[in-house]
Motif scaffolding. Structure first.
Motif, mmCIF file in Angstrom:
data_model
loop_
_atom_site.group_PDB
_atom_site.id
_atom_site.type_symbol
_atom_site.label_atom_id
_atom_site.label_comp_id
_atom_site.label_asym_id
_atom_site.label_seq_id
_atom_site.Cartn_x
_atom_site.Cartn_y
_atom_site.Cartn_z
ATOM 1 N N ALA A 157 3.315 6.184 5.458
ATOM 2 C CA ALA A 157 2.634 5.068 6.111
ATOM 3 C C ALA A 157 1.600 5.549 7.130
ATOM 4 N N PHE A 158 2.026 6.485 7.980
ATOM 5 C CA PHE A 158 1.179 6.835 9.128
ATOM 6 C C PHE A 158 0.374 8.110 8.943
ATOM 7 N N TYR A 159 0.802 9.001 8.046
ATOM 8 C CA TYR A 159 0.050 10.232 7.806
ATOM 9 C C TYR A 159 -0.831 10.118 6.568
ATOM 10 N N VAL A 160 -0.236 9.661 5.467
ATOM 11 C CA VAL A 160 -0.996 9.567 4.219
ATOM 12 C C VAL A 160 -1.945 8.381 4.241
ATOM 13 N N HIS A 161 -1.417 7.193 4.598
ATOM 14 C CA HIS A 161 -2.235 5.974 4.540
ATOM 15 C C HIS A 161 -2.856 5.596 5.886
ATOM 16 N N LYS A 162 -2.436 6.272 6.945
ATOM 17 C CA LYS A 162 -3.043 6.079 8.273
ATOM 18 C C LYS A 162 -3.086 4.611 8.683
ATOM 19 N N LEU A 163 -1.934 3.939 8.563
ATOM 20 C CA LEU A 163 -1.849 2.547 8.975
ATOM 21 C C LEU A 163 -2.152 2.407 10.463
ATOM 22 N N LYS A 164 -2.793 1.321 10.821
ATOM 23 C CA LYS A 164 -3.016 1.042 12.239
ATOM 24 C C LYS A 164 -1.735 0.468 12.829
ATOM 25 N N SER A 165 -1.138 1.213 13.755
ATOM 26 C CA SER A 165 0.144 0.820 14.333
ATOM 27 C C SER A 165 0.020 0.592 15.834
ATOM 28 N N VAL A 166 0.790 -0.355 16.322
ATOM 29 C CA VAL A 166 0.858 -0.644 17.749
ATOM 30 C C VAL A 166 2.263 -0.335 18.251
ATOM 31 N N TYR A 167 2.352 0.455 19.308
ATOM 32 C CA TYR A 167 3.626 0.729 19.965
ATOM 33 C C TYR A 167 3.792 -0.227 21.142
ATOM 34 N N VAL A 168 4.891 -0.983 21.132
ATOM 35 C CA VAL A 168 5.204 -1.911 22.215
ATOM 36 C C VAL A 168 6.306 -1.286 23.069
ATOM 37 N N LYS A 179 0.817 -1.205 0.000
ATOM 38 C CA LYS A 179 0.000 0.000 0.000
ATOM 39 C C LYS A 179 0.860 1.269 0.000
ATOM 40 N N VAL A 180 1.903 1.277 0.826
ATOM 41 C CA VAL A 180 2.715 2.481 1.018
ATOM 42 C C VAL A 180 3.721 2.667 -0.106
ATOM 43 N N GLY A 181 4.286 1.567 -0.607
ATOM 44 C CA GLY A 181 5.263 1.639 -1.682
ATOM 45 C C GLY A 181 6.695 1.575 -1.185
ATOM 46 N N GLU A 182 7.643 1.803 -2.079
ATOM 47 C CA GLU A 182 9.065 1.690 -1.778
ATOM 48 C C GLU A 182 9.592 2.923 -1.047
ATOM 49 N N TYR A 183 10.855 2.824 -0.633
ATOM 50 C CA TYR A 183 11.561 3.976 -0.067
ATOM 51 C C TYR A 183 11.964 4.899 -1.214
ATOM 52 N N ASP A 184 11.739 6.193 -1.038
ATOM 53 C CA ASP A 184 12.028 7.180 -2.064
ATOM 54 C C ASP A 184 13.512 7.543 -1.991
ATOM 55 N N THR A 185 14.291 7.052 -2.936
ATOM 56 C CA THR A 185 15.749 7.212 -2.884
ATOM 57 C C THR A 185 16.213 8.629 -3.201
#
Length: 265
Positions: free
Chosen positions: A182-193, A162-168
């Motif tokens: 990942a977290f701003y544009v696509h708003k992935l659900k993330s868990v902080y451990v 979904k997010v794509g590759e690293y922009d070189t």
């Protein structure tokens, strides 16, 4: 059981990659696909990979265009349901790190997981210099220049697609740009451990110099602008300086495991 694809990018890493490999050897999670993507090292890096990389499933050594190009090569070859990176001058703190990673993905709605790391002296890895205590990847934290510690970040394969590759184009901050997408544009659900998973030698891609750190921050600001995430420059740099100072202040009080030099022996 889900397969975890782990990618190590390396270049002339003979001095440090043994710790990386041994820490992966020691992991208790059984289903690991471990890919080493080397940039054509001129030292004994690949000899060490061959002798110490008990869990390496694929290793290639060829010229590349830098660490983020190597990341993208690794992503193109990874086949696991979950993917993470551990660089050749970093290593896992304890044998159960990847077990804890995969436990977080037992929740099928989770797309990303991240945790804490400590920066250590490059020569004396028992000496902790900074404690990168992470936090949730909220919009406000991202605006201030925060990202999760990249060596502790794991995403599902579907999330990477979904997010794509690293922009070189970002030579020093493609990891920030990736996580902003990942977290701003696509708003992935993330868990902080809230666990320390990685020991990272100080210096890294920026070399630790003031000029390279400033260049990295300029790239971060450029990535923010490209994605419409704006924050006053003075406040941005104030937060960066404060965060680094707090990381150093925490260091004397950190209790973190260290399996360097002992894993797999």
């Amino acid at each position: 059981m889900k397969t975890l694809s782990l990618i190590t990018a390396s270049y002339n890493s003979a001095r440090t990659i043994g710790d990386t490999l041994r820490s992966v050897n020691a992991q208790t999670y059984p289903a690991i696909e471990y890919l080493v993507v080397d940039g054509g090292s001129k030292d004994y890096t690949m000899t060490i990979v061959a002798s110490e990389g008990q869990r390496v499933t694929s290793a290639v050594s060829e010229p590349d265009k830098g660490i983020y190009d190597a990341y993208n090569k690794g992503l193109s070859r990874a086949t696991g349901e979950v993917i993470g990176f551990i660089n050749s001058d970093d290593y896992y703190c304890a044998p159960d790190v990847l077990e804890n990673v995969m436990k977080a993905f037992d929740d099928p709605t989770v797309e990303a997981v991240h945790a804490d790391l400590v920066y250590v002296d490059p020569e004396n890895t028992g000496k902790i210099e900074r404690h990168w205590k992470s936090r949730p990847a909220t919009v406000e934290n991202l605006r201030r220049g925060f990202i999760p510690a990249h060596p502790t970040l794991f995403l599902t394969r579907a999330a990477y697609d979904k997010v794509g590759e690293y922009d070189t184009r970002y030579r020093l901050a493609a990891d920030y740009d990736f996580m902003l997408r990942a977290f701003y544009v696509h708003k992935l659900k993330s868990v902080y451990v809230p666990q320390i998973w990685v020991r990272m030698r100080s210096g890294g891609a920026t070399g630790g110099t003031a000029a390279s750190i400033m260049k990295q921050n300029d790239e971060i600001r450029a990535s923010q602008a490209a994605h419409g995430l704006n924050y006053p420059k003075a406040l941005f740099f104030a937060h960066k300086v404060l965060d680094r100072s707090v990381q150093r202040a925490r260091a004397p009080f950190v209790k973190a495991p260290d399996i360097a030099g002992t894993a797999g022996k």
